[in-house]
Enzyme design. Structure first.
Site, short mmCIF file in Angstrom:
data_model
loop_
_atom_site.label_atom_id
_atom_site.label_comp_id
_atom_site.label_asym_id
_atom_site.label_seq_id
_atom_site.Cartn_x
_atom_site.Cartn_y
_atom_site.Cartn_z
N LYS A 152 0.76 -1.33 -0.06
CA LYS A 152 -0.13 -0.02 -0.05
C LYS A 152 0.83 1.28 0.12
CE LYS A 152 -3.98 -2.11 2.32
NZ LYS A 152 -5.04 -2.06 3.39
N TYR A 205 -12.38 -2.27 -3.68
CA TYR A 205 -12.87 -2.58 -2.60
C TYR A 205 -14.34 -2.52 -2.39
CZ TYR A 205 -8.38 -2.70 -0.34
OH TYR A 205 -6.85 -2.90 0.48
N ASN A 224 -2.05 0.39 6.73
CA ASN A 224 -1.51 -0.85 7.12
C ASN A 224 -0.82 -1.85 6.39
OD1 ASN A 224 -3.61 -1.71 5.62
ND2 ASN A 224 -4.79 -3.03 7.16
N HIS A 236 -2.01 -5.44 1.46
CA HIS A 236 -3.38 -6.18 1.21
C HIS A 236 -2.89 -7.49 0.69
CE1 HIS A 236 -7.26 -7.22 -0.38
NE2 HIS A 236 -6.46 -7.70 -1.49
N GLU A 249 -9.56 -10.89 -7.95
CA GLU A 249 -8.47 -9.78 -7.75
C GLU A 249 -7.17 -9.65 -8.74
OE1 GLU A 249 -9.33 -8.94 -2.75
OE2 GLU A 249 -7.37 -9.54 -3.37
P1 RTP Z 1 -7.10 -6.16 3.24
O1 RTP Z 1 -8.19 -6.46 2.68
O2 RTP Z 1 -6.45 -4.66 2.80
O3 RTP Z 1 -5.96 -7.06 2.92
O4 RTP Z 1 -7.10 -6.07 4.85
P2 RTP Z 1 -7.95 -7.27 5.43
O5 RTP Z 1 -8.51 -8.10 4.77
O6 RTP Z 1 -6.98 -7.50 6.94
O7 RTP Z 1 -8.99 -6.25 6.12
P3 RTP Z 1 -10.64 -5.92 5.60
O8 RTP Z 1 -11.62 -6.06 6.58
O9 RTP Z 1 -10.68 -6.48 4.22
O10 RTP Z 1 -10.54 -4.33 5.48
C1 RTP Z 1 -10.01 -3.70 4.20
C2 RTP Z 1 -9.14 -2.59 4.68
O11 RTP Z 1 -9.80 -1.69 5.15
C3 RTP Z 1 -9.33 -1.00 6.37
N1 RTP Z 1 -10.08 -1.20 7.52
N2 RTP Z 1 -10.25 0.00 8.56
N3 RTP Z 1 -11.17 1.35 10.50
C4 RTP Z 1 -11.41 0.05 10.47
O12 RTP Z 1 -12.29 -0.20 11.20
C5 RTP Z 1 -11.03 -0.67 9.32
N4 RTP Z 1 -11.32 -1.79 9.17
C6 RTP Z 1 -10.88 -2.03 7.70
C7 RTP Z 1 -7.82 -1.54 6.63
O13 RTP Z 1 -7.19 -0.77 5.86
C8 RTP Z 1 -8.08 -2.85 5.65
O14 RTP Z 1 -6.78 -3.24 5.34
MG MG Z 2 -9.45 -7.87 3.11
#
Ligand code: RTP
Ligand code: MG
Length: 141
Positions: free
Chosen positions: A11, A51, A114, A117, A128
């Protein structure tokens, strides 16, 4: 065990920190091969489409703002259990909760910024990969 492919994004925060190589080294040390890669600066529309599953979530606008804030490095990783293995290397979404030694524990600043991804399952991995590398040759190696 299954040979899989997964979509990884370094990212904007991690690209800006100049740690692409350090993150690639972790993929390689874990036996994941980079079989396609490109740097892109996503448009807002592309980030929203990528997204789309999070469209209704309260963090959606912040997420899109962040993902268009600078270039990202996008790669396809190939290896045994690549999807889960990459998620393990990444660590928890919130870097404060990420296990020591994971990419997010070491390089991420916040739940928004973070660092990486990774696809979360076989269906999202396929979708994707097709989103970023439509019809392109991907080299199994
Ligand atoms: P990613 O998709 O980016 O690999 O991350 P992830 O699966 O660990 O998390 P996901 O639930 O898919 O959420 C996508 C991205 O959204 C942001 N996020 N912010 N503020 C919040 O509560 C929150 N929750 C998620 C994060 O940047 C996350 O990577
Ligand atoms: Mg995710």
């Amino acid at each position: 065990m299954a040979l899989e492919r997964t979509l990884s994004i370094i990212k904007p925060d991690a690209v800006a920190k100049n740690v692409i190589g350090q993150i690639y080294s972790r993929f390689e040390a874990a036996g994941l091969k980079i079989v396609a890669a490109k740097m892109v600066h996503l448009s807002r529309r592309e980030a929203e489409t990528f997204y789309a599953v999070h469209r209704e979530r309260p963090f959606f606008k912040d997420l899109v703002d962040f993902m268009v804030s600078g270039p990202v490095m996008v790669q396809v990783l190939e290896g045994e259990n690549a999807i889960a293995k990459n998620r393990e290397l990444m660590g928890a979404t919130d870097p404060k909760k990420a296990a020591p030694g994971t990419i997010r524990a070491d390089f991420a600043d916040s739940i928004d910024a973070n660092a990486v991804h990774g696809s979360d399952g076989p269906d999202t991995a396929a979708a994707e990969i097709a989103f970023f590398f439509p019809g392109m040759a991907i080299y199994s190696r």
